[in-house]
Design an enzyme around this catalytic site. Structure first.
Site, PDB file in Angstrom:
ATOM      1  N   GLY A 398      -9.633  -3.557 -23.555  1.00  0.00           N
ATOM      2  CA  GLY A 398      -9.749  -3.910 -25.000  1.00  0.00           C
ATOM      3  C   GLY A 398     -10.740  -4.653 -25.395  1.00  0.00           C
ATOM      4  N   ARG A 400     -11.223  -8.004 -25.267  1.00  0.00           N
ATOM      5  CA  ARG A 400     -11.636  -9.078 -24.125  1.00  0.00           C
ATOM      6  C   ARG A 400     -12.412  -8.325 -23.140  1.00  0.00           C
ATOM      7  NH1 ARG A 400     -10.450 -11.935 -19.624  1.00  0.00           N
ATOM      8  NH2 ARG A 400     -10.502 -14.130 -19.926  1.00  0.00           N
ATOM      9  N   CYS A 401     -11.860  -7.109 -22.835  1.00  0.00           N
ATOM     10  CA  CYS A 401     -12.445  -6.716 -21.491  1.00  0.00           C
ATOM     11  C   CYS A 401     -14.202  -6.213 -21.914  1.00  0.00           C
ATOM     12  CB  CYS A 401     -11.854  -5.150 -21.157  1.00  0.00           C
ATOM     13  SG  CYS A 401     -10.177  -5.286 -20.541  1.00  0.00           S
ATOM     14  N   MET A 402     -14.369  -5.993 -23.112  1.00  0.00           N
ATOM     15  CA  MET A 402     -15.696  -5.409 -23.708  1.00  0.00           C
ATOM     16  C   MET A 402     -16.557  -6.471 -23.920  1.00  0.00           C
ATOM     17  SD  MET A 402     -15.078  -2.298 -26.336  1.00  0.00           S
ATOM     18  CE  MET A 402     -14.257  -3.145 -27.427  1.00  0.00           C
TER      19      MET A 402
END
Length: 410
Positions: A398, A400-402
Site C-alpha cells: 500500500g 506506506r510500502c511505496m
C-alpha cells in the site's frame, strides 16, 4: 524563489508532518514479469505498467500538493554515478551480486553497462533486468548455462523496487540498510548502499544495520512509534536475531539515539501479513488501523538497555491496544480494516487496507479500492487522500510500502 533542499535523515515518528520522501516510479522491470517467473520475482500478478505509472504519479502529486518534497531512487543513484570511479565500482558490484558466473558474460556485461552515457538510463537498465538478447555474444559455455538456457535474463528484473519502504528504513538520524529476506530483493539494496556512501545529501549517515549482516530484516517491519519507542515485526521477512542486533547498536553504539525501547511484535508468517505495516499503521496521535486478526493475543517483547552490553528482553502479557496505550501514554483506539467484517477485512487486507501513509496527524493517503475501510477512517475523523490503485495494488503493498520518509518535522 528556489526552495531550499533538505538534507540528511530525520524520522522519529509515523505521523509527524512529512517533509521529504523517497519514491520509485515503476519502470520496465514491471514489463519484464512473465507468468512462469512470478513466484521467483515475488509477484502474484502482472500490473499494467502505463496505468501503474499514472497511479504512481497521482500518489506523488498528492504528496507534492501537501508540501512534501519527492525524490526518486533512480535519480539519487544516478547522481553518484557522475564520479567515474563510483560508476565502475557500482557496475562491478552489480554484476557480482547478479551472480553472473561466466567470465565472458561478465566482461561483455561490464562493457555494455559502462557504455551508457546517461547515468539515469544506466540505473534504470540495471533495475529493469538485462535479457540474453541484449548481449549478442553471450553463449552457453558451462553445464549450468545450458540447463538455464530457456531463462530469458542474464540479470533479473527488480519489480518490487516501487516498494521503497523495504530496502532501508529511516530511524531517527540513522538508517537500517537491510538484508532482505529473499535473494530476489536483496539486490535492491545496492542503490541505497551507494546513495548513503557517496551522495552529498546523505553520505556519512549512521547505519544501525547493514546489508552484509547475517540476518534478514525489512523496512516494512520497522515503525517509529515515537522518539523513544521503535516497533519491529518478527515476521516472514524479519528475523528475531536481526532485531536483537539492531537493538544492540541503538543502545550501545549510537550515543545520540533517543530510543529507549524496542518493541518486537510476532505476527503470522504468511504472505498476506508479510510485514508489520501490512497489519497495522498509525494514523493519528491515538489511532491505528489494524487487521482484526492481529488484535490478540499477540506475542510482544520489550527490548531495553541491559547491563554489561547486553539487551534486556521482557515478554509483555498485554493486548496490542494496551501495549500501544502504555508506550504512547494515551488511550489508543484501534480502527479495524473492513470494520471487522470477516469477508470485507480479508478482501481489503489483501489490498493493504491497513497500510496507510500518514502525512500529518489525522491525515493519510489510502488506496481507492479499500472503500469500506476508508469510510470508517473518515468516521473516526481521519482525513483521507484517496489515490487510484487498480494496478499498484497487484504488487501486494500500500501507500506506506511505496514510500520511505527521509524527513519528518521534529
Amino acid at each position: 524563489m528556489r526552495k531550499e533542499r533538505i538534507m540528511g535523515i530525520n524520522v522519529t515518528s509515523e505521523i509527524k508532518p512529512l517533509k521529504k520522501v523517497l519514491l520509485h516510479r515503476p519502470g520496465a522491470e514491471i514489463e519484464n514479469l512473465t507468468p512462469e517467473y512470478l513466484e521467483r520475482l515475488l509477484f502474484d500478478d502482472i500490473p499494467y505498467l502505463k496505468v501503474a505509472q499514472e497511479e504512481h504519479d497521482a500518489f506523488a502529486q498528492v504528496l507534492r500538493d501537501n508540501g512534501v518534497e519527492v525524490v526518486y531512487l533512480h535519480e539519487l543513484a544516478a547522481k553518484v554515478m557522475e564520479d567515474p570511479d563510483v560508476k565502475d565500482e557500482f557496475i562491478k558490484m552489480f554484476i557480482k551480486e547478479a551472480k553472473v558466473e561466466s567470465e565472458q558474460v561478465k566482461e561483455e556485461l561490464y562493457n555494455y553497462l559502462i557504455s551508457f552515457n546517461c547515468n539515469e538510463e544506466l540505473i534504470r537498465k540495471t533495475m529493469a533486468g538485462i535479457s540474453k538478447s541484449e548481449l549478442k555474444k553471450a553463449k552457453a559455455r558451462h553445464l549450468e548455462d545450458f540447463l538455464n538456457e530457456a531463462y530469458p535474463f542474464i540479470t533479473d528484473p527488480m519489480p518490487n523496487l516501487y516498494f521503497t519502504r523495504d530496502p532501508f528504513a529511516s530511524i531517527g538520524n540513522s538508517i537500517s540498510l537491510n538484508r532482505m529476506y529473499s535473494e530476489t530483493r536483496n539486490r535492491e539494496t545496492i542503490y541505497a548502499h551507494f546513495i548513503f556512501k557517496y551522495h552529498t545529501d546523505f553520505k556519512g549517515t549512521n547505519r544501525l544495520y547493514d546489508r552484509d549482516f547475517d540476518y534478514n530484516i525489512e523496512g516494512g517491519d520497522i515503525l517509529n512509534i515515537s522518539e523513544k519507542v521503535l516497533a519491529i515485526g518478527i515476521s516472514q521477512r524479519t528475523a528475531p536475531q536481526a532485531i536483537e542486533k539492531i537493538s544492540e547498536r541503538i543502545f550501545f553504539e549510537t550515543p545520540d539515539s533517543k530510543i529507549e525501547t524496542v518493541l518486537a511484535f510476532k505476527i503470522p508468517k504468511t504472505r498476506a501479513y508479510m510485514h508489520l505495516d501490512t497489519v497495522f499503521t498509525q494514523v493519528d496521535y491515538d489511532k491505528f488501523t489494524i487487521h482484526p486478526q492481529i488484535e490478540g493475543p499477540l506475542e510482544i517483547f520489550e527490548l531495553t538497555k541491559g547491563e554489561n552490553g547486553k539487551v534486556k528482553i521482557t515478554k509483555e502479557s498485554m493486548t496490542l491496544q494496551e501495549v500501544l496505550s502504555k508506550y504512547l501514554e494515551c488511550d489508543v483506539k484501534l480502527i479495524r480494516c473492513g470494520g471487522g467484517d470477516y469477508v470485507i477485512s480479508q478482501r481489503e487486507q489483501w489490498n493493504d487496507g491497513s497500510n496507510t501513509l500518514c502525512i500529518r496527524p489525522g491525515e493519510v493517503i489510502v488506496y481507492s479500492r479499500n472503500y469500506v475501510t476508508n469510510k470508517i477512517l473518515e468516521e473516526y475523523g481521519i482525513k483521507t487522500h484517496v489515490i487510484p490503485s487498480s494496478e499498484l495494488s497487484r504488487g501486494r503493498g500500500g501507500p506506506r510500502c511505496m514510500s520511505m520518509p527521509l524527513i519528518r518535522e521534529v
